[in-house]
Design an enzyme around this catalytic site. Structure first.
Site, PDB file in Angstrom:
ATOM      1  CG  HIS A  71       6.791 -21.069  34.004  1.00  0.00           C
ATOM      2  ND1 HIS A  71       6.076 -20.093  33.283  1.00  0.00           N
ATOM      3  CD2 HIS A  71       5.979 -22.289  33.963  1.00  0.00           C
ATOM      4  CE1 HIS A  71       5.036 -20.528  33.037  1.00  0.00           C
ATOM      5  NE2 HIS A  71       4.900 -21.962  33.368  1.00  0.00           N
ATOM      6  CB  CYS A  86       5.713 -23.175  29.967  1.00  0.00           C
ATOM      7  SG  CYS A  86       3.904 -23.000  29.978  1.00  0.00           S
ATOM      8  CG  HIS A  90       4.330 -26.493  32.397  1.00  0.00           C
ATOM      9  ND1 HIS A  90       4.502 -25.262  33.238  1.00  0.00           N
ATOM     10  CD2 HIS A  90       4.586 -27.242  33.503  1.00  0.00           C
ATOM     11  CE1 HIS A  90       4.469 -25.187  34.388  1.00  0.00           C
ATOM     12  NE2 HIS A  90       4.943 -26.619  34.520  1.00  0.00           N
ATOM     13  CG  ASP A 110       0.278 -25.875  31.728  1.00  0.00           C
ATOM     14  OD1 ASP A 110       0.129 -25.797  32.702  1.00  0.00           O
ATOM     15  OD2 ASP A 110       1.107 -24.971  31.189  1.00  0.00           O
ATOM     16  CG  HIS A 111      -3.210 -23.444  32.362  1.00  0.00           C
ATOM     17  ND1 HIS A 111      -3.081 -22.304  31.958  1.00  0.00           N
ATOM     18  CD2 HIS A 111      -2.585 -23.770  33.252  1.00  0.00           C
ATOM     19  CE1 HIS A 111      -2.192 -21.450  32.641  1.00  0.00           C
ATOM     20  NE2 HIS A 111      -1.678 -22.678  33.589  1.00  0.00           N
ATOM     21  CE1 TYR A 125      -2.380 -26.207  36.914  1.00  0.00           C
ATOM     22  CE2 TYR A 125      -3.244 -23.860  36.832  1.00  0.00           C
ATOM     23  CZ  TYR A 125      -2.196 -24.767  36.620  1.00  0.00           C
ATOM     24  OH  TYR A 125      -0.908 -24.442  36.271  1.00  0.00           O
TER      25      TYR A 125
HETATM   26  C1  DNO Z   1       0.120 -21.013  35.987  1.00  0.00           C
HETATM   27  C2  DNO Z   1       1.351 -21.581  35.930  1.00  0.00           C
HETATM   28  C3  DNO Z   1       2.468 -20.751  36.690  1.00  0.00           C
HETATM   29  C4  DNO Z   1       3.704 -21.341  37.012  1.00  0.00           C
HETATM   30  C5  DNO Z   1       4.688 -20.418  37.637  1.00  0.00           C
HETATM   31  C6  DNO Z   1       6.021 -21.292  37.961  1.00  0.00           C
HETATM   32  O1  DNO Z   1      -0.891 -21.683  36.070  1.00  0.00           O
HETATM   33  O2  DNO Z   1       1.790 -21.802  34.928  1.00  0.00           O
HETATM   34  O3  DNO Z   1       1.934 -20.133  37.855  1.00  0.00           O
HETATM   35  O4  DNO Z   1       3.580 -22.150  37.866  1.00  0.00           O
HETATM   36  O5  DNO Z   1       4.963 -19.359  36.794  1.00  0.00           O
HETATM   37  O6  DNO Z   1       6.757 -20.559  39.039  1.00  0.00           O
END
Ligand code: DNO
Length: 358
Positions: free
Chosen positions: A207, A245, A272, A317-318, A331
């Site tokens: 990541h 990401c 992501h 993602d978020h 989430y």
């Molecule tokens: C947060 C996520 C991170 C991600 C880690 C991967 O919301 O994007 O916690 O899962 O960095 O190991």
């Protein structure tokens, strides 16, 4: 690309699998054994149960986020080989269970960092936000306490209270570790595990650091195109790949995300996708996935993923907290469901464009 949704397991997530299943185009789940600690060897029965739960709901288990890495490996402590061994055993068991993608990060002490978990927007929704000035004024221990209090009763990924109870010791461990050492320790780890990844066809997907710069004086090594390519070249095995990401990369507006995607053809194992809006230097907030709500060129990002023939899992993602939902910050169900539909819409549009060109 395969549309997936991150889910923390029945015990930890406010979202239910049956709800995820009803999102159009949703095929898979990205999950983890949320009650394991970094360094634990995963239990084969627990993996099998996790997989069955997901499959019984009519979804596929598309990958793990995350199998977290013990700090001994990150700092290169003498006991790292023992922890690497147990990580390899976990990879083996995941491979045997037909799970072939592991997302992980190599950030010291803290995983992702935010100064605000519920910044209010004009429309009444709330978002995660980052402000370097606020971070500069806060002590890391206080930071954890604040995150813990503001997280609606959920434990946030990477912010486990057991680890955070030792923030001072953790900082001490990293005192002698600069970016170069951290990078070499990552290469050491990856070289050691690649034979197991080859044997079981497991893709490792690192990541991006979030935000993509040093926080609290700790080294950060996955920040931009050069960092990513340095790692891809240092361990040139295709099982050594990236979690692309967009939100983390976009924390630094100098990162040209479509260009980075195109340059990593064959090495992106997981994506992501989310949007962010910069509000000042070192300041950003997460926005809706919809392009005009933030600064990212979302259509171009999806186009780049199609261009490189990316066939792996992607997830919204978020999301924002909307419609009164109470969930782990970032989430919830609603805004991530909306995000997935936006990404799929862009994907369909690019594909149909291509169909006409062909
Ligand atoms: C947060 C996520 C991170 C991600 C880690 C991967 O919301 O994007 O916690 O899962 O960095 O190991």
């Amino acid at each position: 690309m395969k549309m997936t949704f991150r889910w923390y397991g029945e015990k930890f997530d406010s979202v239910k699998l049956w709800q995820i299943r009803q999102i159009p185009g949703m095929t898979g789940i990205i999950t983890t054994l949320y009650d394991t600690k970094p360094g634990d060897e995963w239990d084969a029965d627990a993996i099998a149960r996790m997989k069955k739960t997901v499959e019984d709901a009519g979804l596929e288990l598309s990958g793990i986020e995350s199998v977290n890495i013990h700090d001994a490996i990150k700092v290169g402590a003498p006991e790292r080989d023992r922890y690497i061994q147990s990580y390899m055993n976990t990879i083996r068991k995941l491979g045997q269970a037909d799970i072939h993608m592991i997302c992980y990060n190599f950030m010291p002490v803290f995983d992702w960092t935010r100064s605000d978990l519920a910044k209010m927007r004009a429309d009444g929704s709330t978002v995660l936000a980052y402000d370097q000035e606020k971070i500069d004024r806060i002590d890391p221990q206080r930071m954890f306490e604040q995150i813990d209090t503001d997280s609606n009763g959920f434990i946030l990924p990477g912010w486990e209270p057991e680890r955070m109870a030792h923030v001072k010791e953790l900082f001490e461990m990293y005192r002698e570790v600069d970016e170069e050492k951290l990078f070499q320790n990552l290469v050491y780890f990856l070289k050691a595990i690649m034979p197991v990844c080859d044997e079981y066809d497991v893709n490792m997907a690192i990541h991006i650091d979030d935000p993509a710069w040093s926080v609290f004086g700790l080294p950060r090594i996955m920040k931009n195109k050069a960092d990513l390519h340095r790692l891809m070249d240092a361990v040139p095995n295709p099982h050594n790949g990236v979690t692309l990401c967009t939100g983390s990369l976009s924390s630094n507006p100098d990162n040209d995300i479509p260009d980075i995607i195109r340059s990593l053809k064959g090495r992106i194992h997981f994506a992501h996708v989310r949007n962010t809006r910069h509000t000042g230097p070192g300041q950003f907030e997460e926005s809706a996935h919809y392009a005009a709500d933030g600064d990212l060129n979302m259509p171009e990002i999806v186009r780049a993923l199609v261009d490189i023939g990316f066939a792996g899992p992607v997830r919204p993602d978020h999301g924002r907290a909307i419609w009164g939902e109470v969930a782990m910050p970032g989430y919830g169900l609603y805004d991530r469901a909306l995000g997935s539909q936006y990404i799929l819409g862009l994907y369909d549009a690019v594909k149909s464009e291509r169909g006409r060109e062909a």
